[in-house]
Write a protein that holds these residues in place. Structure first.
Motif, PDB file in Angstrom:
ATOM      1  N   UNK A 207       0.860  -1.190   0.000  1.00  0.00           N
ATOM      2  CA  UNK A 207       0.000   0.000   0.000  1.00  0.00           C
ATOM      3  C   UNK A 207       0.888   1.229   0.000  1.00  0.00           C
ATOM      4  N   UNK A 208       0.334   2.318  -0.460  1.00  0.00           N
ATOM      5  CA  UNK A 208       1.101   3.559  -0.406  1.00  0.00           C
ATOM      6  C   UNK A 208       1.511   3.872   1.030  1.00  0.00           C
ATOM      7  N   UNK A 209       2.763   4.260   1.228  1.00  0.00           N
ATOM      8  CA  UNK A 209       3.291   4.553   2.572  1.00  0.00           C
ATOM      9  C   UNK A 209       2.370   5.499   3.320  1.00  0.00           C
ATOM     10  N   UNK A 210       1.917   6.491   2.655  1.00  0.00           N
ATOM     11  CA  UNK A 210       1.039   7.505   3.219  1.00  0.00           C
ATOM     12  C   UNK A 210      -0.151   6.874   3.927  1.00  0.00           C
ATOM     13  N   UNK A 211      -0.695   5.888   3.264  1.00  0.00           N
ATOM     14  CA  UNK A 211      -1.920   5.267   3.739  1.00  0.00           C
ATOM     15  C   UNK A 211      -1.700   4.527   5.060  1.00  0.00           C
ATOM     16  N   UNK A 212      -0.561   3.852   5.172  1.00  0.00           N
ATOM     17  CA  UNK A 212      -0.414   2.979   6.341  1.00  0.00           C
ATOM     18  C   UNK A 212       0.423   3.579   7.465  1.00  0.00           C
TER      19      UNK A 212
ATOM     20  N   UNK B  80       0.821  -3.961   9.936  1.00  0.00           N
ATOM     21  CA  UNK B  80      -0.144  -4.534   9.004  1.00  0.00           C
ATOM     22  C   UNK B  80      -1.360  -5.107   9.735  1.00  0.00           C
ATOM     23  N   UNK B  81      -1.104  -5.645  10.922  1.00  0.00           N
ATOM     24  CA  UNK B  81      -2.188  -6.359  11.615  1.00  0.00           C
ATOM     25  C   UNK B  81      -3.225  -5.426  12.222  1.00  0.00           C
TER      26      UNK B  81
END
Ligand code: HEC
Ligand code: HEC
Ligand code: HEC
Ligand code: HEC
Ligand code: HEC
Ligand code: HEC
Ligand code: HEC
Ligand code: HEC
Ligand code: HEC
Ligand code: HEC
Ligand code: HEC
Ligand code: HEC
Length: 267
Positions: free
Chosen positions: A244-249, A255-256
């Motif tokens: 996913x785009x870094x921004x998003x996560x 991840x969990x």
């Protein structure tokens, strides 16, 4: 191996007839010389043992190569017995003590039994240095016992199940050694073909959870992710990179935070 004389000893002086009075000596002694063919007349048991299981002590040497020093009564009995080192020298195995502890009968040298109270490990080491090193370098309960605790006969391989209960019903010796190397049993390591049920024997809940899932993880084997060594935990990124785009996560704790559980993914 020392060279030794075959033919020179083919006959030997027996001296004058004497009333031996033991072991088959009722027999009349042959004339002045004892031939190889005479031995059986008075020592039939030894000759038969040698013929049945003499191995190279039958085919490569004769009675008279070993017993070449004469014969009673001219020669005292104890002078007749050769040392093994007369012919076996120059290898680590021939430096150990008390050969006849294991090679109980020189006339049947490959009938080997290990004595109860003797540590055989140093002798095994003369031929199986690799296994001895493996055991010594990996402390475990198996390293505390002697090799003969399991290999009580040379070449015999015991099943783990002789001494241990399996982790689940139906497990075989082959299963055991797919995870445990017997000479270092605490270092559990495995290849890519261990079935989930063998992990599930101890991690039953996780197995159920995984296999009842509805995502593509449900079809994966435990050991596809937990590779090679027991306890190894992979990172999601090892397989997925950054999906996913870094921004998003970046605002989420791993991840969990969204996918909840690798064994029960939420998508
Ligand atoms: C005529 C019978 C006779 C013949 C033939 C004979 N032996 Fe013997 N052997 C004896 C007797 C009897 C003794 C025991 C002597 C004693 O204890 O003083 C003996 C002792 C021995 C011993 C020593 C045994 C011990 O107690 O340590 C050896 C080894 C031996 N014989 C080998 C041979 C060989 C090899 C041959 C053939 C070349 C042979 N013998 C032929 C009668 C015989
Ligand atoms: C490779 C060497 C070797 C050969 C070959 C050999 N012996 Fe021996 N023999 C020995 C040794 C060593 C002993 C002593 C064993 C002991 O101390 O237990 C012995 C012991 C004996 C004994 C006395 C102990 C017993 O078992 O009765 C007799 C008799 C004997 N041998 C006869 C023979 C005869 C006959 C042959 C040929 C068939 C023969 N040996 C071949 C090495 C040999
Ligand atoms: C007179 C010489 C001689 C004497 C003494 C002798 N050996 Fe041997 N042995 C041989 C020969 C030759 C071979 C065959 C070549 C080899 O394996 O090195 C042999 C082979 C062996 C083998 C392998 C047998 C096989 O069939 O593969 C064993 C085990 C053995 N000897 C043990 C002993 C022991 C233990 C002693 C002392 C009690 C002993 N030997 C005394 C000559 C002798
Ligand atoms: C702790 C038991 C033990 C002792 C002690 C022992 N051996 Fe062995 N020996 C073995 C075993 C096990 C083998 C392998 C047999 C096989 O390959 O089937 C062997 C094999 C042999 C062989 C045949 C293979 C080779 O390397 O040539 C000979 C010869 C031999 N031993 C001689 C001796 C002699 C000589 C002594 C004393 C110096 C001795 N052994 C002491 C257990 C022992
Ligand atoms: C003189 C050399 C020698 C000695 C000493 C010796 N071995 Fe061996 N061993 C062998 C040979 C040769 C084989 C056959 C190797 C093969 O089949 O690849 C063997 C095979 C074995 C096997 C079976 C391997 C298999 O894959 O089936 C075991 C187990 C074993 N040995 C254990 C021991 C133990 C325990 C000792 C100590 C008491 C010992 N050995 C002493 C030479 C020896
Ligand atoms: C707790 C029991 C146990 C002990 C102790 C043990 N072994 Fe083993 N050994 C086994 C078993 C079981 C196998 C078969 C392993 C397999 O198939 O994966 C084996 C296999 C072997 C083999 C065949 C080759 C191999 O590595 O698989 C040799 C050689 C051997 N052992 C030698 C030794 C020696 C030497 C010692 C002492 C230092 C020893 N073992 C101690 C149980 C044991
Ligand atoms: C001859 C009996 C015997 C055989 C065969 C045997 N073991 Fe053991 N094992 C023991 C004993 C005794 C212990 C120590 C007490 C216990 O944990 O039960 C032990 C301990 C263990 C341990 C724990 C080690 C530790 O240091 O705590 C593991 C793991 C193990 N064995 C696995 C195996 C596997 C796998 C096999 C077959 C490849 C096997 N054993 C074959 C007797 C044996
Ligand atoms: C899927 C891999 C795997 C298989 C297959 C497996 N084991 Fe284990 N075994 C392990 C793990 C991992 C441990 C360590 C658990 C821990 O850390 O407490 C273990 C521990 C052990 C222990 C130590 C005591 C205990 O129960 O915790 C013994 C003994 C043992 N196993 C024997 C066996 C035997 C016998 C078999 C074959 C019937 C076998 N194992 C099959 C993975 C496996
Ligand atoms: C004999 C029981 C046993 C078997 C079989 C077993 N495990 Fe374990 N496992 C345990 C125990 C007990 C723990 C927790 C103690 C520890 O950390 O060693 C554990 C811990 C783990 C961990 C977590 C380690 C950590 O750092 O939190 C993973 C991952 C794991 N096992 C995977 C597996 C896989 C994959 C298999 C099958 C190949 C398997 N286990 C087989 C008993 C077992
Ligand atoms: C050892 C590799 C591996 C690891 C580690 C791994 N995965 Fe996967 N994952 C896969 C494979 C293979 C797929 C299926 C891909 C396909 O078929 O397209 C998958 C699929 C997925 C999917 C899509 C599921 C679906 O049904 O579409 C998600 C979401 C996912 N993984 C998340 C994660 C997360 C989160 C982690 C860490 C907790 C993780 N994965 C760890 C191998 C891995
Ligand atoms: C898709 C890859 C994947 C598969 C397939 C997988 N795991 Fe895991 N497992 C992980 C990841 C990633 C973690 C670490 C989770 C975390 O960080 O909380 C983990 C953690 C664990 C843990 C330690 C934490 C806990 O939940 O107790 C154990 C034990 C475990 N897995 C056992 C198993 C077993 C048994 C199987 C098969 C039934 C299995 N895993 C299948 C990826 C996987
Ligand atoms: C903010 C929540 C969130 C976070 C954090 C997150 N994901 Fe996702 N991920 C999702 C959602 C929602 C989907 C489903 C998208 C879809 O189906 O199109 C998804 C889908 C996936 C997929 C499947 C992609 C495909 O093409 O099918 C994988 C693999 C995955 N994520 C891995 C990861 C990994 C690895 C991380 C950690 C680096 C991570 N995700 C972090 C929400 C998240």
């Amino acid at each position: 191996m020392k060279t030794f004389v075959f033919a020179a000893a083919l006959s030997l002086a027996i001296g004058l007839m004497a009333p031996w009075g033991t072991a088959g000596a009722a027999q009349k002694a042959p004339d002045a010389q004892l031939q190889l063919s005479d031995c059986v007349k008075c020592h039939p048991k030894v000759v038969h043992q040698n013929q049945e299981a003499g191995g190279k002590h039958r085919t490569e040497v004769t009675c008279l190569d070993c017993h070449d020093a004469g014969h009673p009564p001219a020669t005292p009995v104890d002078k007749m017995i050769p040392k093994c080192s007369k012919c076996h020298e120059g290898e680590p195995h021939f430096e150990v003590k008390n050969c006849l502890d294991c090679h109980r009968n020189p006339h049947t040298p490959l009938k080997i039994t290990f004595p109860k109270n003797r540590k055989v490990k140093p002798v095994c080491k003369t031929c199986h240095a690799e296994q001895v090193k493996e055991v010594n370098q990996n402390p475990s309960a198996h390293a505390k016992v002697d090799c003969s605790f399991c290999h009580f006969k040379h070449g015999y391989i015991p099943s783990c199940l002789k001494c241990h209960k399996p982790h689940r019903k139906g497990q075989t010796f082959k299963d055991c050694v797919s995870c445990h190397r017997v000479h270092q049993p605490l270092n559990v390591a495995y290849g890519p073909n261990v079935p989930n049920k063998n992990c599930g024997a101890c991690h039953g809940k996780i197995r159920k959870l995984l296999e009842s899932g509805h995502t593509k993880h449900a079809k994966l084997h435990c050991v596809f992710c937990h590779k090679k060594k027991h306890g190894y935990i992979p990172a999601c990124q090892d397989c997925h990179g950054v999906p996913h785009p870094k921004r998003l996560i970046k605002n989420f704790k791993g991840c969990l935070a969204c996918h909840v559980d690798p064994h029960n993914l939420t998508k």
